[in-house]
Scaffold this active site. Sequence first.
Site, mmCIF file in Angstrom:
data_model
loop_
_atom_site.group_PDB
_atom_site.id
_atom_site.type_symbol
_atom_site.label_atom_id
_atom_site.label_comp_id
_atom_site.label_asym_id
_atom_site.label_seq_id
_atom_site.Cartn_x
_atom_site.Cartn_y
_atom_site.Cartn_z
ATOM 1 N N ALA A 209 0.801 -1.220 0.000
ATOM 2 C CA ALA A 209 0.000 0.000 0.000
ATOM 3 C C ALA A 209 0.834 1.270 0.000
ATOM 4 O O ALA A 209 0.385 2.307 -0.494
ATOM 5 C CB ALA A 209 -0.945 -0.003 1.213
ATOM 6 N N ASP A 280 0.698 -3.842 -5.850
ATOM 7 C CA ASP A 280 1.354 -2.714 -6.518
ATOM 8 C C ASP A 280 2.839 -2.830 -6.163
ATOM 9 O O ASP A 280 3.341 -2.167 -5.261
ATOM 10 C CB ASP A 280 0.744 -1.403 -6.024
ATOM 11 C CG ASP A 280 1.168 -0.209 -6.860
ATOM 12 O OD1 ASP A 280 1.909 -0.395 -7.839
ATOM 13 O OD2 ASP A 280 0.771 0.919 -6.528
ATOM 14 N N CYS A 333 4.990 -0.023 -12.008
ATOM 15 C CA CYS A 333 5.201 1.186 -12.814
ATOM 16 C C CYS A 333 6.519 1.016 -13.574
ATOM 17 O O CYS A 333 7.447 1.804 -13.433
ATOM 18 C CB CYS A 333 5.183 2.445 -11.962
ATOM 19 S SG CYS A 333 6.219 2.385 -10.489
#
Length: 395
Positions: A209, A280, A333
Amino acid sequence: PAARVGAAIELLDEIIDAARSKGAPADRLIADYFKSRRYAGSKDRRAVRELVYAVIRAAGPLPPSGRAAMLAYAEARDEALLACFDGSEHGPAPVQPDEPRAALGLAQPWLVDALARAGIEGEHAAALLERAPLDIRVNALKADRATLELPLPAEPLDAPQALRLPTGTTIQQWPALRDGLIEVQDHGSQLICEAIPVQPGDTVIDLCAGAGGKTLALAARFGNALSLVAADTDKRRLGNLAPRAARAGAQIDHTVLLDPGRETESLERWRGDADHVLVDAPCSGSGTWRRNPEARWRLDRAELARLTALQDHVLDIAAALVKPGGTLAYVTCSLLSAEGPERIDAFMERHSGWTPLEPTTPAKGALGISCGKGARLEPFRHGTDGFFVALLRCT
């Protein structure tokens, strides 16, 4: 002008040293530099900062020194800067014909090759080093994009609450940010949150997170009608989530600080019980070079190997948390295949009973372009940061 060039060289030396030692990022070093030099006016600070980042974007491999980087940039991109090497009190010493120059380009050769193998070359690669716009997400828990008034006009984007402001816009003092009406969040990140097939009442674990950008976006998307669990191993970043959530009016049911290597113990209560797990994952950040161009100086083969091993580790933890029929969303990313489609292929070899889903959004349909068993967003094609995202259903 000579003093500005001299200051930029000093900063570049600090940034290069930090890249070698995996130290502080460039923006923090620049802020600290000017804190101790309060005599510098705002125009000087802005000019030096812009020059530093222009040189960083131009230099591909890690330069030997700030001066070598500045010389290479001046000779190739801005010859007027060469006159500033005048040996004045605050300016750099005169140029010597045999002194070293940095290599210009996209990145280290091995990294350029890795991107090319992923289809990122030519204008697609050049776009990685352009300056990024400023994207914000209007917090639907407190406001709506259609009626929110901001100090500057903003461009509506495809995500339902996304707005884009020009490159270089500063919003730190805007009341809308202070009061939690808006959050800074790249448009690609917002679209990814839209693509996770969540329904009201679901239990969602954000396993990496950080400070909770995607956690807050999910809370706002469903009006706090989710059971949200935010977990991370970084105590400092996770500690920033509570004040951010309070400002946004977001309800986070559980915040879990994970002990590296013993993560499953802290998450045991959700084993096989989560409707969705968002990974993520920590990554090279190659998709964010527009915002952090010095990040490409920090990445070497050993660091990439460490990151891919960590990504596999986190995916294995996530797999144990998803209930049958639930989904695992893997996001990086990064535009490197090693951190995207190759990680999902490796996951599917280690784990049976998972089916890839096509990532789609209500606003745009298919998310980005197809990439292995997932999808990819790119600066050149989509105007977002670079992302890889895969959705897997537990069968």
